[in-house]
Design an enzyme around this catalytic site. Structure first.
Site: not given
Ligand code: GDG
Length: 457
Positions: A355, A147
Site C-alpha cells: 500500500d 499515491h
Molecule cells: C490510495 C492508495 C494512499 C473506505 N471505505 C469507506 C470509505 N473509505 C475511505 C477510508 C479512507 C479511504 O477510503 C481509503 O484510503 P486508503 O489510503 O486506505 O486507500 P486507497 O483508496 O487505496 O488510496 C493509498 C491513498 O491513495 C492516499 O494517497 O494512502 O495507499 O492506495 O479515507 O476511510 N469512506 C467512506 N465510506 C466507506 O465505506 N465514506
C-alpha cells in the site's frame, strides 16, 4: 489534476479524501475525468462545485473507459505497482488507450493553464500528462505525486514500454512518492536500468533531463477527523456498535474491496487466532467493511466471491447461536459513521499486502479516545508503517504472525496502549494533509526557481 470519481459524488478512496481537503485551502481547479461516458470525445469541460472545490470534468468514450481506465490504469499499472505481476494485463491496446487519453487530457487542459499557474498531477492514471502539457508549450512548474508504491526494477521491466513511461516522468519539475522506499525503487530503476545518475541532492539526471524527486508522506485532515469522531452521528454509531457487540472486543477492518488490501489474509489470520485460542471464541467480533470497487474488473469480482466464501466458512466453523465471529459488510458508510466505528473498536486491523500509504490506519488512530485508546495492528508493507512505528507491526503473509498480533493486542494493558497511541497520534497530527500539501508545493516552487535561475545563467 486527477481522475475524480463522478459529478457531485463524495468518493470513497484515499486520494479523493486528500485532494478535497488540500484543494479547499487553495484557489484551484481540479481537472479530470467525470466518470461519465460519451459517444465521441469532445473535450468539452463541465464545471462543478463539490464540497467547496471547483472541478473541471470531461467525459470519456467507451473505448477509453475500457482501454485506459479499466485497462491500463486498473488492469496493468495498479496490479504491477502493487507487486502482482500474476494479475497484470500486458495488452498493447491498453497502452495505446493510456497514451490516447493522456494526449486528450493534455489537449483539453493545456489552454486553461496560465504562465504563473502551478500544476499538480496526481497518480498512476496520468504519468505521461506532464509530457503532453510540455509538448503543448506549458512552461509552468508541473509536479507529479504517485499515491501508490513504485515497484522494484525487476517488476516494472516486465512492462513492454517501461522506458517510455519512466522517461515521461522526466517532463516534471518534481516527482513525489509516499515514502523513501518507493523513492529508492525509482532511483534503482534510473541508475541500473536507464543508465541515469542520482546527483545526490535529490535530483536525478537521465534521458537528457534533470528532475527532482522526494518522499512526501500523505496525511489526514487530522483535526477534522478527530472532531468527526466526537460528532453526534459518530456517537450514535459508537453506541450502536458497542450495544451490538454486547461487551465483546471489536476488531475492525475498512477497505475498498481490493486485492492489495490483504483482506483474505486478514481473515485467515483471524481464523488461525480462533483456532489457537478457544478461550477467545465468543469474546471477539471481527467487523470487515468492504465497499465494492472497480466492479468491471474481473480480479475484483473474484475477490468479492472469495471474501464471501471465506467469511462464510469461518462463521460456519465457529459461530454459535448467539455469536458470529465475522461480520462482513460490503457497502459504504458515511465518514462520521466510520469514525464512530473506529472509536468503538478495540483493535484496528490494517493488513495490506502492499500500500502506498494507507489512510485507514491514520483514521483509526485519529478516532480513538485518549483515555482508552485501541491498538492498531499494521502491515509492514503499508507506507504508513514507516511513520506509525508504535503500531503492532505485522507481516500479513504469516497467519500465525497475525494470530499472535491479535492475541497481543487483546491483552495489551492500558498503559502500553496509551503510550503507543500518543506517539502515533503525534505523528498523525504533525504529518497531516496540510503538511503534505505545503511541503510538496514549497518543493515545487523551489524547483521552479532553480530552473529559472539556471535558465538566466
Ligand atoms: C490510495 C492508495 C494512499 C473506505 N471505505 C469507506 C470509505 N473509505 C475511505 C477510508 C479512507 C479511504 O477510503 C481509503 O484510503 P486508503 O489510503 O486506505 O486507500 P486507497 O483508496 O487505496 O488510496 C493509498 C491513498 O491513495 C492516499 O494517497 O494512502 O495507499 O492506495 O479515507 O476511510 N469512506 C467512506 N465510506 C466507506 O465505506 N465514506
Amino acid at each position: 489534476m486527477n481522475v475524480p470519481s463522478g459529478k457531485g459524488k463524495a468518493a470513497a478512496g484515499g486520494l479523493a479524501m486528500a485532494l478535497t481537503a488540500a484543494l479547499r485551502e487553495y484557489r484551484g481547479l481540479w481537472f479530470g475525468w467525470s466518470g461519465e461516458i460519451c459517444e465521441t470525445f469532445t473535450g468539452q469541460i463541465a464545471m462543478h462545485k463539490v464540497q467547496g472545490v471547483t472541478t473541471a470534468l470531461v467525459d470519456l468514450e467507451e473505448g477509453d473507459f475500457q482501454e485506459y481506465y479499466n485497462g491500463y490504469a486498473n488492469k496493468t499499472l495498479w496490479p504491477l505497482f502493487h507487486y502482482r505481476i500474476d494479475l497484470t494485463a500486458y495488452a498493447r491496446s491498453f497502452g495505446e488507450g493510456y497514451e490516447r487519453v493522456n494526449r486528450r487530457f493534455g489537449e483539453t487542459v493545456a489552454p486553461l493553464i496560465e504562465a504563473d499557474d502551478l500544476v499538480w498531477v496526481h497518480d498512476y492514471h496520468l504519468i505521461p500528462l506532464g509530457r503532453e502539457l510540455r509538448k503543448r508549450g506549458v512552461t509552468s512548474p508541473i509536479g507529479f505525486f504517485l499515491h501508490i508504491p513504485w515497484p522494484a526494477r525487476q517488476l516494472i521491466t516486465t512492462l513492454p514500454r517501461h522506458r517510455e513511461l519512466v522517461e515521461s516522468l522526466f517532463a516534471y519539475d518534481l516527482i513525489g512518492f509516499q515514502t523513501e522506499e518507493w523513492l529508492d525503487a525509482f532511483a534503482g530503476y534510473v541508475r541500473k536500468e536507464a543508465g541515469g545518475e542520482a546527483l545526490g541532492d535529490g535530483r536525478f539526471r537521465c534521458f537528457g533531463r534533470t528532475v527532482r524527486a522526494a518522499a512526501f508522506p500523505i496525511g489526514l485532515d487530522a483535526p477534522e477527523f478527530s472532531a468527526m469522531a466526537e460528532s453526534a452521528e459518530a456517537r450514535r454509531t459508537f453506541e450502536r456498535m458497542r450495544r451490538s457487540v454486547s461487551g465483546r472486543k471489536l476488531i475492525v477492518g475498512v477497505d475498498r474491496l481490493d486485492y492489495s488490501k490483504g483482506m483474505e489474509e486478514r481473515l485467515l489470520g483471524y481464523e488461525t487466532f480462533l483456532n489457537h485460542h478457544p478461550e477467545h471464541r465468543g469474546r471477539v467480533t471481527l467487523l470487515q467493511i468492504a465497499p465494492p470497487s472497480r466492479e468491471d474488473v474481473h480480479a475484483y469480482q473474484e475477490i468479492r466471491g472469495r471474501m464471501e466464501a471465506l467469511s462464510g466458512r469461518i462463521n460456519g466453523a465457529y459461530a454459535d447461536v448467539d455469536w458470529v465471529p465475522v461480520r462482513y459488510v460490503s457497502r459504504a458508510y458515511k465518514r462520521e459513521e466510520l469514525a464512530g466505528i473506529f472509536r468503538a473498536a478495540q483493535i484496528g486491523y490494517v493488513t495490506p499486502l502492499r500500500d502506498g500509504m494507507n489512510l485507514v490506519a491514520k483514521e483509526y488512530v485519529a478516532a480513538q479516545d485518549a483515555d482508552d485508546p485501541g491498538v492498531l495492528i499494521l502491515s509492514r508493507f503499508a507506507g504508513a508503517a514507516l511513520q506509525l512505528k508504535d503500531a503492532v507491526i505485522v507481516n500479513p503473509f504469516s497467519q500465525e504472525g497475525l494470530a499472535e498480533a491479535l492475541q497481543a493486542a487483546i491483552e495489551m494493558p492500558l498503559e502500553e496502549r496509551k503510550r503507543r497511541w500518543e506517539s502515533m497520534m503525534q505523528s498523525v497530527m504533525r504529518e497531516d494533509v496540510a503538511h503534505w500539501r505545503d511541503d510538496f508545493v514549497a518543493a515545487l516552487m523551489r524547483a521552479r526557481d532553480e530552473a529559472r535561475s539556471k535558465a538566466a545563467e
